[in-house]
Design a protein around this motif. Structure first.
Motif, PDB file in Angstrom:
ATOM      1  N   CYS A  73      61.841  18.156  17.145  1.00  0.00           N
ATOM      2  CA  CYS A  73      60.816  19.076  16.645  1.00  0.00           C
ATOM      3  C   CYS A  73      60.794  19.142  15.122  1.00  0.00           C
ATOM      4  O   CYS A  73      59.720  19.064  14.505  1.00  0.00           O
ATOM      5  CB  CYS A  73      61.030  20.465  17.233  1.00  0.00           C
ATOM      6  N   LEU A  74      61.940  19.307  14.495  1.00  0.00           N
ATOM      7  CA  LEU A  74      61.975  19.409  13.040  1.00  0.00           C
ATOM      8  C   LEU A  74      61.462  18.125  12.396  1.00  0.00           C
ATOM      9  O   LEU A  74      60.672  18.159  11.442  1.00  0.00           O
ATOM     10  CB  LEU A  74      63.394  19.720  12.568  1.00  0.00           C
ATOM     11  N   THR A  75      61.879  16.987  12.925  1.00  0.00           N
ATOM     12  CA  THR A  75      61.429  15.709  12.371  1.00  0.00           C
ATOM     13  C   THR A  75      59.933  15.523  12.552  1.00  0.00           C
ATOM     14  O   THR A  75      59.212  15.158  11.611  1.00  0.00           O
ATOM     15  CB  THR A  75      62.190  14.555  13.045  1.00  0.00           C
ATOM     16  N   GLU A  76      59.434  15.756  13.756  1.00  0.00           N
ATOM     17  CA  GLU A  76      58.016  15.537  14.034  1.00  0.00           C
ATOM     18  C   GLU A  76      57.132  16.513  13.262  1.00  0.00           C
ATOM     19  O   GLU A  76      56.063  16.127  12.755  1.00  0.00           O
ATOM     20  CB  GLU A  76      57.758  15.635  15.538  1.00  0.00           C
ATOM     21  N   GLU A  77      57.553  17.762  13.161  1.00  0.00           N
ATOM     22  CA  GLU A  77      56.731  18.730  12.430  1.00  0.00           C
ATOM     23  C   GLU A  77      56.727  18.448  10.932  1.00  0.00           C
ATOM     24  O   GLU A  77      55.712  18.655  10.262  1.00  0.00           O
ATOM     25  CB  GLU A  77      57.205  20.157  12.722  1.00  0.00           C
ATOM     26  N   ALA A  78      57.840  17.986  10.399  1.00  0.00           N
ATOM     27  CA  ALA A  78      57.860  17.605   8.986  1.00  0.00           C
ATOM     28  C   ALA A  78      56.889  16.461   8.731  1.00  0.00           C
ATOM     29  O   ALA A  78      56.167  16.457   7.727  1.00  0.00           O
ATOM     30  CB  ALA A  78      59.275  17.202   8.561  1.00  0.00           C
ATOM     31  N   PHE A  79      56.842  15.497   9.648  1.00  0.00           N
ATOM     32  CA  PHE A  79      55.977  14.338   9.457  1.00  0.00           C
ATOM     33  C   PHE A  79      54.509  14.690   9.703  1.00  0.00           C
ATOM     34  O   PHE A  79      53.645  14.427   8.843  1.00  0.00           O
ATOM     35  CB  PHE A  79      56.403  13.201  10.393  1.00  0.00           C
ATOM     36  N   PHE A  80      54.208  15.289  10.853  1.00  0.00           N
ATOM     37  CA  PHE A  80      52.810  15.502  11.220  1.00  0.00           C
ATOM     38  C   PHE A  80      52.194  16.720  10.528  1.00  0.00           C
ATOM     39  O   PHE A  80      51.017  16.680  10.146  1.00  0.00           O
ATOM     40  CB  PHE A  80      52.670  15.639  12.738  1.00  0.00           C
ATOM     41  N   ARG A  81      52.934  17.801  10.397  1.00  0.00           N
ATOM     42  CA  ARG A  81      52.369  18.979   9.770  1.00  0.00           C
ATOM     43  C   ARG A  81      52.710  19.039   8.276  1.00  0.00           C
ATOM     44  O   ARG A  81      51.806  19.114   7.427  1.00  0.00           O
ATOM     45  CB  ARG A  81      52.888  20.249  10.467  1.00  0.00           C
ATOM     46  N   GLY A  82      53.990  18.987   7.929  1.00  0.00           N
ATOM     47  CA  GLY A  82      54.356  19.123   6.531  1.00  0.00           C
ATOM     48  C   GLY A  82      53.811  18.011   5.659  1.00  0.00           C
ATOM     49  O   GLY A  82      53.402  18.249   4.513  1.00  0.00           O
ATOM     50  N   TYR A  83      53.790  16.789   6.187  1.00  0.00           N
ATOM     51  CA  TYR A  83      53.370  15.628   5.397  1.00  0.00           C
ATOM     52  C   TYR A  83      51.913  15.261   5.651  1.00  0.00           C
ATOM     53  O   TYR A  83      51.051  15.438   4.787  1.00  0.00           O
ATOM     54  CB  TYR A  83      54.297  14.463   5.715  1.00  0.00           C
ATOM     55  N   LEU A  84      51.590  14.772   6.857  1.00  0.00           N
ATOM     56  CA  LEU A  84      50.237  14.291   7.121  1.00  0.00           C
ATOM     57  C   LEU A  84      49.193  15.406   7.016  1.00  0.00           C
ATOM     58  O   LEU A  84      48.154  15.239   6.360  1.00  0.00           O
ATOM     59  CB  LEU A  84      50.166  13.644   8.502  1.00  0.00           C
ATOM     60  N   GLN A  85      49.433  16.535   7.673  1.00  0.00           N
ATOM     61  CA  GLN A  85      48.444  17.618   7.613  1.00  0.00           C
ATOM     62  C   GLN A  85      48.255  18.106   6.184  1.00  0.00           C
ATOM     63  O   GLN A  85      47.126  18.371   5.757  1.00  0.00           O
ATOM     64  CB  GLN A  85      48.870  18.777   8.514  1.00  0.00           C
ATOM     65  N   SER A  86      49.342  18.209   5.430  1.00  0.00           N
ATOM     66  CA  SER A  86      49.234  18.679   4.049  1.00  0.00           C
ATOM     67  C   SER A  86      48.430  17.708   3.192  1.00  0.00           C
ATOM     68  O   SER A  86      47.576  18.118   2.397  1.00  0.00           O
ATOM     69  CB  SER A  86      50.625  18.872   3.443  1.00  0.00           C
ATOM     70  N   ILE A  87      48.706  16.414   3.345  1.00  0.00           N
ATOM     71  CA  ILE A  87      47.986  15.421   2.544  1.00  0.00           C
ATOM     72  C   ILE A  87      46.500  15.409   2.897  1.00  0.00           C
ATOM     73  O   ILE A  87      45.629  15.440   2.017  1.00  0.00           O
ATOM     74  CB  ILE A  87      48.599  14.022   2.739  1.00  0.00           C
ATOM     75  N   ILE A  88      46.199  15.369   4.189  1.00  0.00           N
ATOM     76  CA  ILE A  88      44.794  15.317   4.605  1.00  0.00           C
ATOM     77  C   ILE A  88      44.068  16.593   4.199  1.00  0.00           C
ATOM     78  O   ILE A  88      42.929  16.554   3.721  1.00  0.00           O
ATOM     79  CB  ILE A  88      44.702  15.082   6.126  1.00  0.00           C
ATOM     80  N   THR A  89      44.742  17.741   4.360  1.00  0.00           N
ATOM     81  CA  THR A  89      44.143  19.010   3.964  1.00  0.00           C
ATOM     82  C   THR A  89      43.843  19.046   2.476  1.00  0.00           C
ATOM     83  O   THR A  89      42.803  19.573   2.053  1.00  0.00           O
ATOM     84  CB  THR A  89      45.077  20.177   4.344  1.00  0.00           C
ATOM     85  N   SER A  90      44.731  18.492   1.675  1.00  0.00           N
ATOM     86  CA  SER A  90      44.528  18.501   0.223  1.00  0.00           C
ATOM     87  C   SER A  90      43.313  17.682  -0.186  1.00  0.00           C
ATOM     88  O   SER A  90      42.737  17.908  -1.258  1.00  0.00           O
ATOM     89  CB  SER A  90      45.777  17.972  -0.492  1.00  0.00           C
ATOM     90  N   LYS A  91      42.887  16.750   0.670  1.00  0.00           N
ATOM     91  CA  LYS A  91      41.742  15.889   0.347  1.00  0.00           C
ATOM     92  C   LYS A  91      40.463  16.331   1.042  1.00  0.00           C
ATOM     93  O   LYS A  91      39.368  16.133   0.501  1.00  0.00           O
ATOM     94  CB  LYS A  91      42.054  14.443   0.759  1.00  0.00           C
ATOM     95  N   THR A  92      40.573  16.907   2.227  1.00  0.00           N
ATOM     96  CA  THR A  92      39.378  17.168   3.045  1.00  0.00           C
ATOM     97  C   THR A  92      39.213  18.610   3.472  1.00  0.00           C
ATOM     98  O   THR A  92      38.158  18.962   4.015  1.00  0.00           O
ATOM     99  CB  THR A  92      39.408  16.293   4.309  1.00  0.00           C
ATOM    100  N   GLY A  93      40.230  19.447   3.314  1.00  0.00           N
ATOM    101  CA  GLY A  93      40.164  20.823   3.785  1.00  0.00           C
ATOM    102  C   GLY A  93      40.988  21.038   5.040  1.00  0.00           C
ATOM    103  O   GLY A  93      41.384  20.087   5.725  1.00  0.00           O
ATOM    104  N   ALA A  94      41.229  22.331   5.339  1.00  0.00           N
ATOM    105  CA  ALA A  94      42.161  22.681   6.411  1.00  0.00           C
ATOM    106  C   ALA A  94      41.661  22.267   7.792  1.00  0.00           C
ATOM    107  O   ALA A  94      42.446  21.801   8.625  1.00  0.00           O
ATOM    108  CB  ALA A  94      42.431  24.185   6.393  1.00  0.00           C
ATOM    109  N   THR A  95      40.390  22.422   8.068  1.00  0.00           N
ATOM    110  CA  THR A  95      39.874  22.122   9.412  1.00  0.00           C
ATOM    111  C   THR A  95      40.105  20.664   9.771  1.00  0.00           C
ATOM    112  O   THR A  95      40.653  20.349  10.848  1.00  0.00           O
ATOM    113  CB  THR A  95      38.380  22.451   9.500  1.00  0.00           C
ATOM    114  N   ILE A  96      39.707  19.765   8.894  1.00  0.00           N
ATOM    115  CA  ILE A  96      39.895  18.337   9.163  1.00  0.00           C
ATOM    116  C   ILE A  96      41.373  17.991   9.140  1.00  0.00           C
ATOM    117  O   ILE A  96      41.847  17.179   9.944  1.00  0.00           O
ATOM    118  CB  ILE A  96      39.110  17.491   8.140  1.00  0.00           C
TER     119      ILE A  96
END
Length: 279
Positions: free
Chosen positions: A191-214
């Motif tokens: 859980c910690l590994t997957e959440e760091a990758f998918f939420r902390g990393y990927l979601q943060s990067i995509i959100t910074s470029k496209t917004g929270a919804t996307i």
């Protein structure tokens, strides 16, 4: 507990890994990396990893640390390379890691399907790499947005109801004798590994470029696709769970929130239903 105690002579190096993970996500990056280096030396001495595996791990971690100094096309190429490195570790494709088999074709209950579990040394390295590449994932705590957090939490019982309706799970209440080693592995190594990758990393990067919804939607779908080996239904279930975790992270900015949502779902699945599914 007896089963867990019987494993201690073999699993003690993983406690160093857990301490390193905890230090890293608590903002003590130096402590986390020091403990990780100590683990690497111990694992090499015990034959749990080979020099090739250590080399690939160091190469990826050093590359991740350097990403903060890149911009433009170089940064894009670097992040794509890091994602591929992370996916290879998560899929256990990197040679030289001898993950420890701790559960071999066990059943959580008489109606549950048999499954096997390893204590991994490769996949948890993803946590350290994405923290080096995107340290802001643990520095974005903010006042809690109650509405998205509530929606995320309500998605968990809805997901169980969907599983019952489709026959993906059946009620089966119980706690297997190996629950403690499962809990430690699932919480920290999964859980910690997957959440760091998918939420902390990927979601943060995509959100910074496209917004929270996307950002939430894209990271959730990618999380679902990462479970494609389990079939289309698992992709759907994982995507919904990913959305719940994504909302938790968005609502609080705290990485431990999606980690606990993810782990709480898995723990309830183990205790209340057939795990990982019915026979």
């Amino acid at each position: 507990m007896t089963y867990f105690l019987s494993l201690l002579p073999a699993i003690w190096p993983w406690f160093i890994l857990i301490a390193a993970q905890t230090g890293a996500v608590s903002g003590r990056r130096g402590l986390g990396l020091t403990l990780l280096a100590m683990l690497g030396c111990i694992a090499l001495a015990l034959g749990l990893v080979t020099p090739l595996a250590v080399g690939i791990a160091c190469f990826g971690l050093l590359g991740a640390a350097g990403l903060r100094h890149l911009s433009g096309p170089a940064a894009l190429a670097g992040h794509l390379a890091l994602i591929l490195w992370c996916l290879a570790l998560g899929a256990h494709l990197v040679p030289g890691f001898h993950n420890l088999l701790v559960l071999d074709q066990v059943q959580a209950g008489p109606d549950s399907a048999a499954f096997t579990m390893y204590l991994n040394l490769d996949k948890p390295l993803v946590l350290f790499a994405v923290l080096l590449a995107w340290p802001g994932m643990i520095q974005g705590a903010k006042p809690t947005k109650a509405a998205p957090l509530s929606v995320g939490l309500l998605m968990l019982p809805a997901l169980f109801l969907l599983g019952l309706a489709t026959g993906a799970v059946r009620p089966e209440i119980g706690l297997p004798t190996w629950w403690l080693v499962f809990a430690l592995s699932n919480l920290f190594l999964t859980c910690l590994t997957e959440e760091a990758f998918f939420r902390g990393y990927l979601q943060s990067i995509i959100t910074s470029k496209t917004g929270a919804t996307i950002g939430i939607a894209a990271a959730s779908l990618l999380f679902g696709l990462a479970h494609a080996g389990g079939g289309p239904a698992l992709v759907v279930f994982a995507s919904v769970l990913g959305a719940a975790c994504g909302l938790g992270y968005y609502a609080t900015g705290r990485l431990w929130v999606p980690v606990l949502i993810h782990f709480g779902f898995n723990a309830l699945h183990l205790i209340l239903f057939t795990y990982p599914g019915p026979v």
